[in-house]
Design an enzyme around this catalytic site. Sequence first.
Site, mmCIF file in Angstrom:
data_model
loop_
_atom_site.group_PDB
_atom_site.id
_atom_site.type_symbol
_atom_site.label_atom_id
_atom_site.label_comp_id
_atom_site.label_asym_id
_atom_site.label_seq_id
_atom_site.Cartn_x
_atom_site.Cartn_y
_atom_site.Cartn_z
ATOM 1 N N TYR A 206 -6.287 6.298 4.112
ATOM 2 C CA TYR A 206 -6.384 5.298 3.048
ATOM 3 C C TYR A 206 -5.656 4.008 3.431
ATOM 4 C CZ TYR A 206 -5.180 2.438 -0.809
ATOM 5 O OH TYR A 206 -4.989 1.328 -1.566
ATOM 6 N N GLU B 4 0.809 -1.206 0.000
ATOM 7 C CA GLU B 4 0.000 0.000 0.000
ATOM 8 C C GLU B 4 0.854 1.273 0.000
ATOM 9 O OE1 GLU B 4 -2.935 0.035 -0.746
ATOM 10 O OE2 GLU B 4 -3.593 -2.001 -0.332
ATOM 11 N N ASP C 46 -9.754 6.425 -2.168
ATOM 12 C CA ASP C 46 -8.646 6.866 -3.005
ATOM 13 C C ASP C 46 -9.222 7.477 -4.289
ATOM 14 O OD1 ASP C 46 -9.604 4.718 -4.402
ATOM 15 O OD2 ASP C 46 -7.626 3.955 -4.934
#
Length: 374
Positions: free
Chosen positions: A142, A59, A160
């Site tokens: 996020y 991520e 996002d």
Amino acid sequence: MTKTKGEDFQHSINKDDNYIENHLARKKFSRKLLFWYAENRRNLPWRHTKDPYKIWLSEIILQQTRVAQGIPYYQRFIRQFPTVFSLAKASEQDVLRLWQGLGYYTRARNLHHCALEVVENFHGKFPDNFKDLKKLRGIGSYTAAAIASISFHQPVVVVDGNVFRVLARIFGITKDISELKTKDYFFALGNELISKEHPDEFNQAIMEFGATHCLPKIPLCGECIFNKDCIANTHDLQTVLPVKKKKQKVTKRYFYYVIIRKGKKVAMRKRNEKDIWHGLFDFYLAETTKPSNLQKLREENKILKNVQSDALSKTYKHQLSHQQLLAKFITVDLSTLPAEMLKVGFKFYSISEIKKLPKPVLILRYLKDEGILE
DNA sequence: AAGCCGGGGAA
DNA sequence: TTCCCAGGCTT
């Protein structure tokens, strides 16, 4: 067909707060999305694990980074640092070297710092919930949601760029996504929609859908499962949604005007048509993109090089939609300029003639301040 | 709320 | 060229 744009559409949304429920029940949305994902998911390296360390690493790498660009970096990191302990043990230099070429290098420094935090404060175990994950360096809303949902099965939606686009289009949300509070709105909406049974799948599905199907420029509406359910499609608003204010940066232009006098006459020039104020008259001009001073201007400008005076006027400002103009004025007498300057071919105008010339407001303001014009 | 960080792919 | 990418931190 006539395109339903802007105002009509905005009205239909505002007059009904239950708009979303009326058009697409949340369970239906979630079900269709997961169905689509089952058939269309890509085989990506981090899709074969729930290890929070690997999910976290992927991520961070994928922040503002395309999947294709991130894959080789992910694989190299996993190979060289298989666990959070090995990453924490590495030097920052090593981490940065492995990160080189990927950009946004604070991500790499935060990555290393976060690994140390996890090892030292959590015995190498990542926190298992959104709130605590978010406290770690480099983990925002996020990334916290991604880890919490994928590794720990928490029903927290990721917001996002893909999620903004997909939800804005399907549900016809016209809020400006460049505003901070809008993110809260999408976060709330997403958390209403998210599958409680499969939050991990839901999050990956909605991002995958945005990344490969509901594309920014040319969405594949013709072959879309939400065809009739999507506001953007049924109202032909694909290019409008999501709404994002231009943010067009205001460029600053610094004008250093030289007012050349010859007796009672003053030199003026007609402006180039390719720029602002085309066809209007102003003075001889030295322009810079940064604030300057006479010292520097003298070095760069042939007219100002020989200027004796050092009395620049106050700054006059003029704001246009996409540029800010800042002007200073200086008056010089033609007789103080060297002979070669006469070849430039200034055209001189009397005060009464100047009054008749079309002038930019910036010039007008200055002339009035100086009492030259009433 | 705005500025900043960055290389790369696509139109 | 311009836009935008599986954002977050600082001021």
